[in-house]
Design a protein around this motif. Structure first.
Motif, PDB file in Angstrom:
ATOM      1  N   VAL A   1      -4.358   4.276   5.594  1.00  0.00           N
ATOM      2  CA  VAL A   1      -3.327   5.312   5.624  1.00  0.00           C
ATOM      3  C   VAL A   1      -3.865   6.470   6.455  1.00  0.00           C
ATOM      4  O   VAL A   1      -5.059   6.547   6.717  1.00  0.00           O
ATOM      5  CB  VAL A   1      -2.951   5.807   4.205  1.00  0.00           C
TER       6      VAL A   1
ATOM      7  N   ALA B   1       1.578   3.129   6.148  1.00  0.00           N
ATOM      8  CA  ALA B   1       0.338   2.363   6.023  1.00  0.00           C
ATOM      9  C   ALA B   1       0.239   1.382   7.181  1.00  0.00           C
ATOM     10  O   ALA B   1       1.242   0.986   7.774  1.00  0.00           O
ATOM     11  CB  ALA B   1       0.289   1.605   4.698  1.00  0.00           C
TER      12      ALA B   1
ATOM     13  N   LEU C   1       0.829  -1.200   0.000  1.00  0.00           N
ATOM     14  CA  LEU C   1       0.000   0.000   0.000  1.00  0.00           C
ATOM     15  C   LEU C   1       0.867   1.254   0.000  1.00  0.00           C
ATOM     16  O   LEU C   1       0.563   2.222  -0.706  1.00  0.00           O
ATOM     17  CB  LEU C   1      -0.950  -0.008   1.200  1.00  0.00           C
TER      18      LEU C   1
ATOM     19  N   GLU D   1       2.166   1.771  -3.487  1.00  0.00           N
ATOM     20  CA  GLU D   1       1.111   2.210  -4.403  1.00  0.00           C
ATOM     21  C   GLU D   1       0.677   3.649  -4.118  1.00  0.00           C
ATOM     22  O   GLU D   1       0.579   4.472  -5.017  1.00  0.00           O
ATOM     23  CB  GLU D   1      -0.097   1.289  -4.272  1.00  0.00           C
ATOM     24  N   ARG D   2       0.414   3.947  -2.859  1.00  0.00           N
ATOM     25  CA  ARG D   2      -0.148   5.244  -2.467  1.00  0.00           C
ATOM     26  C   ARG D   2       0.904   6.344  -2.429  1.00  0.00           C
ATOM     27  O   ARG D   2       0.627   7.504  -2.701  1.00  0.00           O
ATOM     28  CB  ARG D   2      -0.811   5.099  -1.093  1.00  0.00           C
ATOM     29  N   TYR D   3       2.128   5.994  -2.069  1.00  0.00           N
ATOM     30  CA  TYR D   3       3.212   6.973  -1.927  1.00  0.00           C
ATOM     31  C   TYR D   3       4.426   6.509  -2.741  1.00  0.00           C
ATOM     32  O   TYR D   3       5.414   6.049  -2.184  1.00  0.00           O
ATOM     33  CB  TYR D   3       3.618   7.105  -0.456  1.00  0.00           C
TER      34      TYR D   3
END
Length: 140
Positions: free
Chosen positions: A40, A26, A14, A17-19
């Motif tokens: 998050v 996360a 995560l 993917e997110r950062y």
């Protein structure tokens, strides 16, 4: 692969993917019915409204009425740095305590990058205030 390693991998995936660059964090939590919930921290304008990384997964567990059995919070300083496991803060320990003293949380450890250590909330807080009450008074 054991469940604790799966939680670590869910959290790091995560983050990636997110950062994709810069700081990232996360949380991943395992539930009594075998789900992995992730979250998050929300991005906010006013720092006084910040929430912990774990909060979203904790709220999701309450929403779907499942017990959390394990929790991990992972961060990295930037995409070139290794991941770090953070012991839950006192507030998140209290939030997780809702599901009992036996909830296991990943803890910060200086045993090396590959060391993944989980302890029960009771081990993390051996003198928790709840000791003043019986389990019957606290837990259903």
């Amino acid at each position: 692969m054991d469940m604790e390693q799966k939680l670590f991998e869910a959290a790091t995936a995560l983050i990636e993917e997110r950062y994709p660059s810069g700081w990232g964090g996360a949380a991943a939590m395992y539930t009594s019915d075998g789900r992995i919930l992730t979250s998050v921290a929300p991005e906010v304008i006013n720092a006084s409204t910040e929430l912990c990384i774990e909060t979203g997964a904790i709220l999701e567990a309450h929403k779907i009425k499942v017990n959390i059995t394990h929790s991990i919070c992972v961060v990295r300083d930037d995409e070139k740095m290794p991941f770090k496991v953070l012991t839950p803060c006192g507030v998140c320990q209290e939030r997780l305590f809702y599901w009992g003293r036996d909830v296991k949380v990943a803890i910060s450890s200086d045993d090396g990058e590959d060391s993944l250590v989980f302890k029960t909330l009771e081990e993390v807080q051996p003198y928790h205030w709840s000791r003043a009450y019986s389990d019957d008074e606290l837990f259903d």
